[in-house]
Design an enzyme around this catalytic site. Sequence first.
Site, PDB file in Angstrom:
ATOM      1  N   SER A 123      -8.746   3.330  53.132  1.00 62.63           N
ATOM      2  CA  SER A 123      -9.025   3.942  54.436  1.00 62.63           C
ATOM      3  C   SER A 123      -7.746   4.120  55.231  1.00 62.63           C
ATOM      4  O   SER A 123      -6.783   3.359  55.055  1.00 62.63           O
ATOM      5  CB  SER A 123      -9.979   3.025  55.207  1.00 62.63           C
ATOM      6  OG  SER A 123      -9.965   3.332  56.583  1.00 62.63           O
ATOM      7  N   TYR A 147     -10.981  -5.156  58.873  1.00 62.81           N
ATOM      8  CA  TYR A 147     -11.348  -4.165  57.853  1.00 62.81           C
ATOM      9  C   TYR A 147     -10.086  -3.519  57.269  1.00 62.81           C
ATOM     10  O   TYR A 147      -9.912  -3.458  56.050  1.00 62.81           O
ATOM     11  CB  TYR A 147     -12.244  -3.112  58.495  1.00 62.81           C
ATOM     12  CG  TYR A 147     -12.579  -1.926  57.622  1.00 62.81           C
ATOM     13  CD1 TYR A 147     -13.589  -2.009  56.668  1.00 62.81           C
ATOM     14  CD2 TYR A 147     -11.903  -0.714  57.773  1.00 62.81           C
ATOM     15  CE1 TYR A 147     -13.906  -0.907  55.883  1.00 62.81           C
ATOM     16  CE2 TYR A 147     -12.220   0.380  56.990  1.00 62.81           C
ATOM     17  CZ  TYR A 147     -13.220   0.285  56.046  1.00 62.81           C
ATOM     18  OH  TYR A 147     -13.532   1.368  55.269  1.00 62.81           O
ATOM     19  N   LYS A 151      -8.643  -3.775  53.414  1.00 58.23           N
ATOM     20  CA  LYS A 151      -8.358  -2.596  52.585  1.00 58.23           C
ATOM     21  C   LYS A 151      -6.890  -2.608  52.129  1.00 58.23           C
ATOM     22  O   LYS A 151      -6.581  -2.297  50.979  1.00 58.23           O
ATOM     23  CB  LYS A 151      -8.665  -1.311  53.359  1.00 58.23           C
ATOM     24  CG  LYS A 151     -10.157  -1.046  53.570  1.00 58.23           C
ATOM     25  CD  LYS A 151     -10.858  -0.707  52.261  1.00 58.23           C
ATOM     26  CE  LYS A 151     -12.298  -0.280  52.472  1.00 58.23           C
ATOM     27  NZ  LYS A 151     -13.024  -0.106  51.185  1.00 58.23           N
TER      28      LYS A 151
END
Lengths: 323, 323
Positions: A123, A147, A151
Amino acid sequence: MHILIIGAAGMVGRKLTAKLLTTGHLGGTPIQRMDLVDVIPPHEPQSEIDIHCEAADLSTPHTAPALIARRPDVIFHLAAIVSGEAEADFDKGYRINLDGTRALFEAIRHTQSYCPRVVFASSIAVVGAPLPYPIPDDFHCTPLTSYGTQKAICELLLADYTRRGILDGVGLRLPTICIRPGAPNKAASGFFSGILREPLVGKDAVLPVPDTIRHWHASPRSAVGFMLHAASMDTAAIGPRRNLSMPGVSATVAEQIEALRRIAGDTAVKLIRRVPDPAITAMCEGWAPGFEASRARALGFRAESDFTQIIKAHIEDELEGVQ
Amino acid sequence: MHILIIGAAGMVGRKLTAKLLTTGHLGGTPIQRMDLVDVIPPHEPQSEIDIHCEAADLSTPHTAPALIARRPDVIFHLAAIVSGEAEADFDKGYRINLDGTRALFEAIRHTQSYCPRVVFASSIAVVGAPLPYPIPDDFHCTPLTSYGTQKAICELLLADYTRRGILDGVGLRLPTICIRPGAPNKAASGFFSGILREPLVGKDAVLPVPDTIRHWHASPRSAVGFMLHAASMDTAAIGPRRNLSMPGVSATVAEQIEALRRIAGDTAVKLIRRVPDPAITAMCEGWAPGFEASRARALGFRAESDFTQIIKAHIEDELEGVQ
């Protein structure tokens, strides 16, 4: 060919599944079997291909080894706790997004004479403000969410496991997917899709940020295209830097709205209601305005070149070509 | 003040311990207690400070919680499996360098009303070739070893745990430490120290690479200085990008040798024997030639400004000022 999709019930997972079933092959090789896995049971599509649907949580013991024991040739790893939930639930985010991915890679490592292609959905959340525009391919990862941290860690693992010959990984830093089909959701970024999707079918939409906000987008169709290319390309051309910022369209909200006007006229644009939200605006100002994506483009990854194309893709794929 | 040093038996750990015991305070606050931990039992120094030495492996259960239960104010985390061993033993590298660090951070997270300063020894191995010279602060981490991968992952964790308010972390990307005291070792980078340390005491040294190889160095004295500054500085000035490329001296092997000639003359230089080793040369060509380190310098981190200073520091600190 045997394909495993982890996170098959999500929006991109469903579209990827549909595309693979329609074409029936990947990179010229016929697909014999597909394993569709998600924490909620994926819908079992009609097909002549041997399809196995399964509800499973990658982070629980035995799940990854069981999936890998079937030795899929290509693995699409799309499963993740999304940004908001990973921020709200520290343990769950790290357990699913980091430990789950590591369990998958470890299961592959412990399988003899096996080196599958692994396509990992990363992402643009791996970068964090302050950000230049455009962001070069060699810009550092300093995420500002758990998050994004998870990632970025998985990207590092993917590259190391690839360098070690354990798997053949390609990490895709996906732009914000726009236009997301379906009902409006509560994601902070949801308005980027909402201000186009809703007016296209005669519905109101709320715009919580100024028209000057710039962000980075690609259609669901492009996201599926990235996945298929990553799964079938010659990875020797990538070299050891296995995580690639995907191409996309950098646009301000004003540019999005002008594209809507060109396609659907003033009537559609008038359905956008401006309801400023300082909290959402502050978040957006920290998001990526756009990437150079030079390496990905040179390696054959393709996205739309402007927002008119993104809207047209939505009309063709979601509204049966009728607007 | 209560200080915990994990990795206290290593070269930098011993020098850091000695410095803290000599000054008796950190950032103006008197030191009451020091816990010295390593996988091999650290030598117990003579001091009026309350010192606890312990052999412990951070990656085994209960170790980190036991160390953290004593609530040290400042934690120096220097423990690591080195590059060559982490490459040779995949499991051990990830277990110690990644899982051990995560266990430490998790133990801190599960301790209520506690937010210690954590100084983490990272490494220039987080970057990987091809590299620009100098490497800017915002250059991406694409390590080419499992050791570098593990350090880069721990940097990401340090920043996220800091952002969450769990700990107050500062990650230091240390240059290659030169001149390492002690006997020659088999590390591929060992010659950078060897070609200076051995001739300074009249001994032969082998140079396996061309004079044109450029690399990035700081003295053991500077490394200790970085640690002390990181432990006592106002971290609010750093912002969320908590991992800093430390300053150092970028020099070719030829420049190292010329500095030796200025200090110890032609007689010393003649003790360097050129025995080309293509394998070591190939490795060196992928190593970092030097960093801008602008952020670290602006934040008050200081290193030597040339190789003459590095050699003089060695003579003062290791040879009692006599050469």
